[in-house]
Design a protein around this motif. Structure first.
Motif, mmCIF file in Angstrom:
data_model
loop_
_atom_site.group_PDB
_atom_site.id
_atom_site.type_symbol
_atom_site.label_atom_id
_atom_site.label_comp_id
_atom_site.label_asym_id
_atom_site.label_seq_id
_atom_site.Cartn_x
_atom_site.Cartn_y
_atom_site.Cartn_z
ATOM 1 N N PRO A 138 -2.881 4.528 -7.525
ATOM 2 C CA PRO A 138 -2.853 4.346 -6.064
ATOM 3 C C PRO A 138 -3.729 3.190 -5.592
ATOM 4 O O PRO A 138 -3.396 2.499 -4.632
ATOM 5 C CB PRO A 138 -3.353 5.688 -5.527
ATOM 6 N N ARG A 173 0.537 -6.239 -5.780
ATOM 7 C CA ARG A 173 -0.560 -5.347 -6.162
ATOM 8 C C ARG A 173 -1.203 -5.799 -7.465
ATOM 9 O O ARG A 173 -2.434 -5.692 -7.648
ATOM 10 C CB ARG A 173 -0.010 -3.930 -6.317
ATOM 11 N N ASN A 219 0.816 -1.220 0.000
ATOM 12 C CA ASN A 219 0.000 0.000 0.000
ATOM 13 C C ASN A 219 0.845 1.265 0.000
ATOM 14 O O ASN A 219 0.382 2.320 -0.451
ATOM 15 C CB ASN A 219 -0.944 -0.001 1.207
ATOM 16 N N ASN A 220 2.063 1.186 0.523
ATOM 17 C CA ASN A 220 2.954 2.341 0.521
ATOM 18 C C ASN A 220 3.892 2.355 -0.676
ATOM 19 O O ASN A 220 4.788 3.205 -0.753
ATOM 20 C CB ASN A 220 3.788 2.360 1.806
ATOM 21 N N PHE A 221 3.681 1.429 -1.591
ATOM 22 C CA PHE A 221 4.556 1.316 -2.755
ATOM 23 C C PHE A 221 4.194 2.381 -3.784
ATOM 24 O O PHE A 221 3.054 2.485 -4.219
ATOM 25 C CB PHE A 221 4.419 -0.083 -3.364
ATOM 26 N N GLU A 222 5.171 3.176 -4.155
ATOM 27 C CA GLU A 222 4.976 4.227 -5.155
ATOM 28 C C GLU A 222 5.334 3.663 -6.523
ATOM 29 O O GLU A 222 6.499 3.392 -6.813
ATOM 30 C CB GLU A 222 5.844 5.435 -4.828
ATOM 31 N N SER A 223 4.323 3.474 -7.350
ATOM 32 C CA SER A 223 4.498 2.854 -8.646
ATOM 33 C C SER A 223 4.215 3.858 -9.761
ATOM 34 O O SER A 223 3.327 4.711 -9.647
ATOM 35 C CB SER A 223 3.562 1.645 -8.795
ATOM 36 N N LYS A 224 5.002 3.737 -10.825
ATOM 37 C CA LYS A 224 4.767 4.561 -12.015
ATOM 38 C C LYS A 224 3.872 3.862 -13.020
ATOM 39 O O LYS A 224 3.452 4.479 -14.006
ATOM 40 C CB LYS A 224 6.105 4.902 -12.676
ATOM 41 N N GLU A 237 10.687 -2.331 -12.088
ATOM 42 C CA GLU A 237 9.488 -2.209 -11.254
ATOM 43 C C GLU A 237 8.625 -3.451 -11.314
ATOM 44 O O GLU A 237 8.091 -3.891 -10.280
ATOM 45 C CB GLU A 237 8.678 -0.985 -11.692
ATOM 46 N N SER A 290 -4.919 -3.654 -4.540
ATOM 47 C CA SER A 290 -4.454 -2.842 -3.412
ATOM 48 C C SER A 290 -5.053 -3.307 -2.092
ATOM 49 O O SER A 290 -4.429 -3.170 -1.036
ATOM 50 C CB SER A 290 -4.792 -1.370 -3.655
ATOM 51 N N GLU A 326 6.468 -5.886 -4.339
ATOM 52 C CA GLU A 326 5.283 -5.073 -4.056
ATOM 53 C C GLU A 326 4.426 -4.886 -5.307
ATOM 54 O O GLU A 326 3.186 -4.937 -5.239
ATOM 55 C CB GLU A 326 5.690 -3.704 -3.509
#
Length: 501
Positions: A203, A461, A194-199, A452, A466, A457
């Motif tokens: 969200p 996802r 949930n805190n993973f910042e993905s491009k 990525e 999520s 993570e």
């Protein structure tokens, strides 16, 4: 008649028929140093002569010519002294005694002779202090209990102690140089979906989104199998803490590598993370194959590409961790039952199919039987086989369902011992694995999107969404196993059995 009996007795005695003599240790000038005359008393027991300098005191009650017997109390007229309560704190003989004694410990232990010589050359002030301590012991000034232990040696002072070897008189500042830091017991996973910042992912996303699955497949198709294997190796080394391990992380772990940490009790969380990543990769590979809803040739091409990646992981990368994940995915019942797909692979990609059957499967069997050290040298491995060890250490109870294939073997106990022995070798060779990984990835420039999609993570996802990524592992795996079964039957429906009327 008595003389004949005496001669006969002497003739039948053993080699221990020796006259007991005494020889006093050398003394200072002015003292009579003549040895005492040999006693006519002969010994018939097995009492050894430990030292020529040992004075044998015989009671005056013994008659001349009388043999000592083992039952006579005259062998030890005085009871032996009570052993010291603190034997390690007892004073050794003084340096002068070491030099003058004819049989001292230095003759028995040559390594100790150096310390003996050094102690003999101590300054006179140190020898005087030693004499004063001996006088204090003789005068009974060692304390109310007079136990024979000098509490001066327990005093934490900095003065020279002549009874200690020079090696023991270390500088106290050296003790504080390597300060011990207690290892940190990790309780939270390093994977935070949930805190993973993905491009690539929004969200919040749903599980198995079609557009994202298509984009991931395009990325894998457009890259060479060796490049894919390099990206997988890089991510595996980060998760297993083989590469990019900071000094702070090493202090928290208490060791320098994650390969050592997983063998220790407080490596529990890292073992869980390794299991999580491995199972996630297995499911992701199965989805890559079963998600091909197109033609049969498309599925065969996808299967061939995955086998080629496994070959690169084994031969070029030495990543046995991801290699075992691919092999486990290809041996899942949902994949092996696709007979049409495997038949097409043999027809269109014959060399790949032969390599899989003749090389990869036998090699994987040897690995899971604990013969990793015999079939592949450590210099060719960057990430060793981790799953058997972490599975054994994290299994809470003995179960017979869901076990690995090597656990259902008749030699499963021997195989388990082989895995434990391999784990010890793995921890010892942690630096070798690190240097191998650095050498293989030297000059490698990873692609941002490819890096990525191989992060744990991102895969969590993508597969569970999520919200589902936070559910318990066991529940997630069971539900997805059912999904894979449905997808497999949809691609190649099982034959319909006709019931007799």
């Amino acid at each position: 008649m008595q003389d004949k009996r005496a001669l006969s007795l002497k003739a039948h005695q053993s080699e221990s028929y020796l006259p007991i003599g005494c020889k006093l240790p050398p003394q200072s000038t002015g003292v009579d140093t003549n040895p005492c005359p040999n006693s006519p008393v002969f010994r018939t027991g097995s009492e050894p002569t430990l030292s020529p300098a040992l004075v044998r005191r015989v009671s005056s009650d013994i008659r001349v010519g009388e043999a000592l017997r083992g039952s006579d109390s005259q062998l030890c007229p005085k009871p032996p002294p009570k052993p010291c309560k603190a034997p390690f704190l007892k004073f050794p003989p003084s340096p002068s005694t070491w030099l003058n004694s004819e049989a001292h410990y230095c003759e028995l232990n040559p390594a100790f002779a150096i310390s003996c010589d050094r102690a003999a050359r101590l300054p006179s002030c140190a020898q005087d202090s030693y004499v004063e301590l001996l006088r204090a012991r003789q005068n009974g000034a060692l304390g109310p209990r007079n136990s024979g232990t000098s509490y001066l040696i327990l005093d934490d002072d900095d003065r020279v102690r002549p009874w200690e070897p020079p090696a023991a008189q270390m500088d106290k500042g050296q003790e504080d140089e390597g300060e011990f830091v207690k290892p940190l017991l990790e309780t939270d996973s390093s994977f935070r979906p949930n805190n993973f910042e993905s491009k690539l992912l929004p969200p919040e996303n749903k599980p198995l989104e079609t557009a994202m699955l298509k984009h991931v497949k395009e990325l894998l198709t457009n890259h060479d199998p060796k490049v894919i294997a390099q990206h997988m190796l890089q991510m595996d080394c980060k998760v297993a803490r083989i590469l990019e391990v900071s000094e702070e992380m090493q202090r928290n772990m208490g060791v320098s590598s994650g390969l050592e940490l997983i063998t220790l009790p407080f490596g529990h969380q890292l073992r869980l993370d390794i299991i999580e990543r491995h199972n996630t990769m297995v499911i992701g590979i199965a989805v890559d194959i079963l998600g091909c809803t197109g033609t049969l040739e498309d599925r065969a091409a996808t299967l061939s590409r995955i086998i080629q990646v496994a070959v690169e992981l084994k031969d070029s990368m030495g990543d046995l961790y991801s290699f075992s994940a691919i092999m486990k995915a290809l041996e899942m019942p949902q994949i092996t039952r696709l007979e049409k797909t495997w038949t097409t692979l043999r027809h269109q990609y014959t060399q790949t199919a032969i390599r899989y059957e003749k090389q990869l499967k036998p090699f994987s069997k040897l690995l899971h039987e604990g013969r990793e050290s015999t079939c592949v040298p450590p210099n060719n491995v960057s990430v060793p086989l981790l799953m058997p060890l972490v599975t054994l250490m994290e299994r809470q109870a003995v179960t017979f369902e869901g076990t690995d294939m090597w656990e259902k073997n008749d030699q499963s106990c021997e195989i388990m011992l082989n895995h434990l022995a391999t784990a010890r070798l793995m921890a010892e060779a942690a630096d070798t694995y690190r240097m191998n990984a650095e050498k293989i990835l030297e000059g490698f420039l990873p692609d941002e999107e490819m890096s990525e999609i191989f992060k744990t993570e991102f895969q969590m996802r993508l597969l569970w969404g999520s919200k589902g990524a936070q559910v318990n592992q066991t529940e997630r795996y069971e539900k997805f196993n059912q999904i894979l079964t449905v997808l497999s039957r949809k691609l190649e429906p099982p034959p319909v059995t006709q019931t007799e009327p």
